[in-house]
Design a protein around this motif. Structure first.
Motif, short mmCIF file in Angstrom:
data_model
loop_
_atom_site.label_atom_id
_atom_site.label_comp_id
_atom_site.label_asym_id
_atom_site.label_seq_id
_atom_site.Cartn_x
_atom_site.Cartn_y
_atom_site.Cartn_z
N LEU A 174 53.49 -42.93 -17.01
CA LEU A 174 52.36 -42.16 -17.49
C LEU A 174 52.78 -40.70 -17.60
O LEU A 174 53.42 -40.16 -16.69
CB LEU A 174 51.17 -42.25 -16.52
N VAL A 175 52.44 -40.08 -18.73
CA VAL A 175 52.73 -38.66 -18.93
C VAL A 175 51.41 -37.97 -19.26
O VAL A 175 50.73 -38.35 -20.22
CB VAL A 175 53.74 -38.44 -20.07
N TYR A 176 51.06 -36.97 -18.45
CA TYR A 176 49.81 -36.23 -18.64
C TYR A 176 50.15 -34.80 -19.04
O TYR A 176 50.83 -34.08 -18.30
CB TYR A 176 48.96 -36.24 -17.37
N GLU A 177 49.71 -34.39 -20.20
CA GLU A 177 49.99 -33.04 -20.71
C GLU A 177 49.00 -32.06 -20.09
O GLU A 177 47.83 -31.99 -20.48
CB GLU A 177 49.90 -33.02 -22.23
N LEU A 178 49.46 -31.31 -19.10
CA LEU A 178 48.60 -30.35 -18.42
C LEU A 178 48.25 -29.19 -19.34
O LEU A 178 47.10 -28.73 -19.38
CB LEU A 178 49.30 -29.83 -17.17
N THR A 179 49.26 -28.70 -20.06
CA THR A 179 49.11 -27.63 -21.07
C THR A 179 50.10 -27.97 -22.18
O THR A 179 50.91 -28.90 -22.03
CB THR A 179 49.43 -26.24 -20.48
N PRO A 180 50.11 -27.23 -23.28
CA PRO A 180 51.14 -27.50 -24.29
C PRO A 180 52.56 -27.34 -23.77
O PRO A 180 53.49 -27.91 -24.34
CB PRO A 180 50.83 -26.45 -25.36
N ASP A 181 52.73 -26.60 -22.65
CA ASP A 181 54.07 -26.36 -22.12
C ASP A 181 54.43 -27.23 -20.92
O ASP A 181 55.61 -27.40 -20.61
CB ASP A 181 54.22 -24.89 -21.71
N TRP A 182 53.44 -27.79 -20.24
CA TRP A 182 53.68 -28.49 -18.98
C TRP A 182 53.14 -29.92 -19.05
O TRP A 182 52.07 -30.16 -19.62
CB TRP A 182 53.01 -27.77 -17.81
N SER A 183 53.87 -30.83 -18.40
CA SER A 183 53.41 -32.21 -18.28
C SER A 183 53.71 -32.72 -16.88
O SER A 183 54.68 -32.29 -16.24
CB SER A 183 54.08 -33.11 -19.33
N ALA A 184 52.86 -33.62 -16.41
CA ALA A 184 53.08 -34.32 -15.14
C ALA A 184 53.33 -35.79 -15.46
O ALA A 184 52.79 -36.32 -16.44
CB ALA A 184 51.87 -34.17 -14.22
N TYR A 185 54.14 -36.45 -14.65
CA TYR A 185 54.47 -37.83 -14.97
C TYR A 185 54.65 -38.66 -13.71
O TYR A 185 54.87 -38.15 -12.61
CB TYR A 185 55.74 -37.90 -15.81
N VAL A 186 54.57 -39.97 -13.89
CA VAL A 186 54.90 -40.94 -12.87
C VAL A 186 55.53 -42.13 -13.58
O VAL A 186 55.14 -42.46 -14.72
CB VAL A 186 53.65 -41.37 -12.07
N SER A 187 56.52 -42.77 -12.95
CA SER A 187 57.19 -43.89 -13.61
C SER A 187 57.64 -44.93 -12.59
O SER A 187 57.82 -44.63 -11.40
CB SER A 187 58.39 -43.42 -14.43
N TYR A 188 57.81 -46.14 -13.10
CA TYR A 188 58.29 -47.28 -12.33
C TYR A 188 59.35 -47.98 -13.18
O TYR A 188 59.14 -48.23 -14.37
CB TYR A 188 57.13 -48.23 -12.05
N ALA A 189 60.50 -48.29 -12.58
CA ALA A 189 61.56 -48.96 -13.33
C ALA A 189 62.29 -49.94 -12.41
O ALA A 189 62.51 -49.67 -11.23
CB ALA A 189 62.54 -47.94 -13.89
N ASP A 190 62.66 -51.08 -12.99
CA ASP A 190 63.39 -52.11 -12.26
C ASP A 190 64.83 -52.19 -12.74
O ASP A 190 65.16 -51.79 -13.87
CB ASP A 190 62.74 -53.48 -12.47
N VAL A 191 65.69 -52.73 -11.89
CA VAL A 191 67.07 -53.00 -12.26
C VAL A 191 67.53 -54.21 -11.47
O VAL A 191 66.99 -54.50 -10.40
CB VAL A 191 67.97 -51.77 -11.98
#
Length: 809
Positions: free
Chosen positions: A572-589
């Motif tokens: 998930l990527v959340y655009e806080l402002t046009p310059d900043w974003s917050a994210y969270v991710s999950y990945a398997d291997v």
């Protein structure tokens, strides 16, 4: 082995071949289009002259501020500007054919940037910032607008994982010429010296087995005797590093991340650069780098790089020479289709120093001189690589694209050498001489193809990537070994009788051990990005992999196979402002294993899960990228000994899939032009690794090669005013202590400082001096460090002088 001086003729022939390819690149220049405006027009009368001077005069006459580095306009002239023009028209006219464009940063403030080669291929004609540029060459920047490691061009702040880009400018400033140097100067990455001539790549405590070449995953660290991975950086525009699970991109054996090497392409205007180098320990180098359009329309572009380097070492008797010949062609088959082909040949001859230095048997440091060499004068090695590249991109429209890329490499590695191992007693006795010879040939083939596009549906904006890739690695080789008389670390015999593979294998106590690898992998993958809300984007993805591994030798053969293995990905990527974003991710291997259980079946694969959250910023109109990440990475099902099952596996314990390890920590990074004319790359990593479940190691450090604290810092500043032809740079690579592999001692923490000063003598000639290890720190590099051997000193203080000539056309 043939003496290097006798091979000069061969090197000259290859250089002439490269120059023959590069010569036609100087014929003509493409003229990019520029969108005209109907804004107010002003009359100008600016005389011809150097482009930098003309641009400065134009900006002053127009009442705007224009910032740029002198290196961006070095070697370029302008016919000046006479007549009435709007602001946009004036910039367009002055920059026509220069591969430069302006980026607006305020109502009356502009900067000069390079037009990305990928945008040129698409016929882009807008002011920078409207397209995602990925090419870093010529930008003068330590960051980039976008990367291609995740398929298609994406901004760094839109990727919910940690990604770092090592740009061409930074590689040039720091004189980074090898992949090892690239790794140790990148946030969160570590390089470990192999017992062989190569190295192993690590990120967050886990290895990276494959390299990507223009996005095509290719296994490179598959050797029973250690890594033979060596890679010259002279042919690459940039290196893209992704940290964390990379199963979506590469399938099996991708726990540490991914490294994408993106090669140089032909420019849209004729460019030639001649570079000469001279430095400590009689190191010398010469390079020709030329490119440009091959026809009047600019639809055929070429590039050639011819590079030669030779030198001795701070270690006695050690020397090497390397030569690289690279050629590439890009064809615009139509306005919507581009074909690229390339060829690279690298050859290196060297006198190796393998297995490093021993310590005292209790782990104590003998404190030998850094020049100490345990090999013989007949030690010899050869690396020969031939690589071919192919890619085809078709753009259906502005929203949809199909890309196919293929890569092939044939590699030969031969070495014959003496070394010493086994810990020493106080009088120096204890170590023994060994004679060794290796001869390996390997082939790599890789293919990747995908389609990506965007559309609107059900009131949402969507973007999808669907693709498939395939890789095949095969090798055949052998090693011969011979254990001989005891030695003394204080009285090393460098002139023992010469040996080769046949004589070593036939000698009393000698042996010949052949082996073969056959590793194949294929997979289908896809990602779906949907903008759920105006500031919130959901990314879902997955890969289904098929993996087949076979290894045969005199020891029991090993093999494993995985069919239809699924690795999911979500972010998930959340655009806080046009310059900043917050994210969270999950990945398997997943990592296939070859160990057997008591029932004689292959135990199940390791399963890795990576969680990451953080903030990313793209600041100052894209000139600076910043990031902060928290991560946790768990691996379970690791092989552990099944001591309750008896010696049922070839006379030894079988295995159980029961081990678990964890890597966790945080990273902070900033890169780009943080203030006018100051390029900065700085990254800090805090990383702990631990065995959570293991019958012998529970609670102890899992990755002895991963320091808990790492700092990577480099900055370069162009002086202002009358001194704007001078730039100075400095940086440090620092890390905390790590345990040796055998646990008998610790490698202390260290900080290695490096510096640079450069002077642009004229628009055509640039001079630079790099001073490395400024304070002459004596230290050991990460390796298979133990009391018995594997200890290598890092480079003492050394200097490299560079002269770069870029003629004007």
């Amino acid at each position: 082995m043939t003496a290097p001086r006798n091979l000069l003729a061969k090197g000259v022939r290859q250089a002439l071949f490269g120059m023959a390819l590069g010569g036609p690149l100087l014929l003509s220049a493409a003229q990019p289009a520029w969108a005209q405006t109907d804004a107010a027009r002003t009359s100008y009368n600016i005389a011809p002259g150097p482009l930098g001077t003309v641009l400065s005069q134009y900006a002053a006459a127009s009442g705007v501020m224009l910032s740029f580095a002198s290196s961006q306009t070095a070697g370029l002239n302008s016919p000046g500007l006479q007549g009435e023009y709007s602001l946009d028209e004036g910039f367009a006219t002055l920059l026509s054919g220069s591969r430069l464009q302006v980026r607006q940063e305020g109502s009356s403030r502009f900067s000069l940037v390079s037009m990305p080669a990928d945008s040129l291929a698409l016929g882009a004609a807008e002011i920078s910032g409207q397209t995602l540029g990925t090419t870093t060459e010529g930008t003068g920047s330590y960051t980039t607008g976008a990367v291609t490691i995740g398929k298609g061009a994406q901004k760094l702040k839109d990727i919910p994982q940690s990604v770092t880009v090592l740009t061409r400018q930074r590689m040039d400033d720091q004189n980074i010429t090898t992949l090892t140097e690239a790794l140790i100067n990148t946030t969160g990455m570590t390089s470990t010296k192999s017992p062989g001539p190569g190295m192993f790549m690590f990120s967050r405590g886990f290895d990276i087995e494959a390299l990507q070449y223009d996005g095509v995953p290719t296994p490179r660290n598959v050797y029973s005797l250690g890594s033979y991975l060596t890679e010259s950086m002279v042919i690459y525009d940039r290196v893209e590093f992704l940290r964390g699970a990379a199963g979506l991109l590469q399938g099996a054996n991708s726990p540490g991340g991914a490294v994408n090497l993106v090669r140089k392409r032909g420019q849209d205007k004729p460019t030639v650069t001649l570079t000469g180098k001279a430095g400590s320990w009689d190191r010398y180098g010469l390079q020709l780098d030329a490119g440009g359009p091959l026809n009047d329309e600019g639809t055929v572009r070429g590039r050639t790089v011819v590079d030669y380097q030779q030198g001795d070492s701070f270690v006695d008797y050690k020397w090497n020479w390397d030569q690289t010949v690279y050629g590439a062609l890009d064809f615009d088959l139509s306005d919507s289709t581009t074909l690229g082909v390339g060829f690279n040949h690298h050859e290196g001859h060297y006198r190796p120093f393998f297995l490093g230095l021993v310590r005292y048997a209790d782990g104590g440091d003998i404190d030998l001189p850094r020049s100490t060499y345990t090999g013989s004068t007949w030690n010899r090695g050869l690396n020969d690589q031939t690589s071919v590249y192919f890619d085809l991109e078709h753009r259906f429209n502005d929203d949809w694209k199909l890309k196919t890329a293929a890569f092939g490499m044939f590699e030969s590695n031969e070495a014959t050498y003496q070394y010493m191992v086994i810990g020493a007693q106080p009088d120096g006795s204890g170590p023994r001489y060994f004679d060794y010879a290796t001869d390996y040939q390997s082939k790599n083939r890789g293919l990747d193809m995908y389609v990506d596009g965007k559309f609107e549906g059900l009131g949402f904006e969507h973007a999808v990537v669907l693709g498939a890739n395939y890789s095949k690695y095969t090798s055949r080789g052998a090693y011969a070994a011979r254990r001989v008389d005891p030695g003394n670390i204080f009285d090393i015999d460098h002139h023992r009788p010469d040996w080769d593979m046949d004589s070593i294998a036939a000698s009393p106590g000698g042996s010949l051990n052949p082996s073969e690898y056959d590793v194949r992998q294929k997979g289908i993958y896809g990602t779906w990005r949907v903008k759920l809300l105006d500031p919130l984007t959901l990314i879902l993805g997955g890969r289904t992999s098929w993996y087949d591994y076979e290894y045969t030798s005199l020891d029991p053969a090993s093999s494993t196979k995985e069919t239809g293995r699924v690795t999911p990905y979500a972010g998930l990527v959340y655009e806080l402002t046009p310059d900043w974003s917050a994210y969270v991710s999950y990945a398997d291997v997943f990592i296939p294993q070859t160990e057997r259980s008591v029932s004689q079946g292959i135990i199940k694969p390791i399963e890795g899960t990576n969680y990451e959250t953080g903030l990313k910023g793209e600041l100052l109109d894209g000139r600076v990228n910043v990031s902060f990440a928290l991560f946790r990475y768990d691996h379970k099902n690791r092989a552990t000994q099944d001591t309750a099952g008896g010696f049922e596996c070839d006379g030894w314990y079988c295995s159980r899939a029961s081990g678990e390890v964890r890597s966790q920590g945080f990273e902070a990074e900033i890169s780009g032009e943080v203030v006018t004319d100051l390029q900065l790359s700085a990254g800090y990593t805090y990383n702990t690794t631990k065995y959570l479940e293991d019958p012998e190691n529970e609670g102890s450090i899992f990755s002895t090669w991963t320091p808990k604290h790492m700092l990577r810092l480099w900055a370069n500043y162009k002086l202002p005013g009358d001194f704007d032809r001078v730039s100075v740079g400095a940086g440090v690579n620092a890390s905390s202590h790590t345990p040796s592999q055998d646990g008998s001692y610790e490698l202390p923490g260290l900080a290695i400082w490096n510096s640079r000063v450069a002077y642009q003598a004229t628009d055509e000639i640039g001079l630079a001096m790099n001073l490395n290890n400024v304070f002459d720190k004596k230290y050991y590099i990460p390796s298979y460090n133990s009391a018995s051997g594997g200890n290598y000193y890092g480079d003492p203080r050394n200097v490299m002088f560079t002269v770069k000539y870029t003629p004007q056309f």
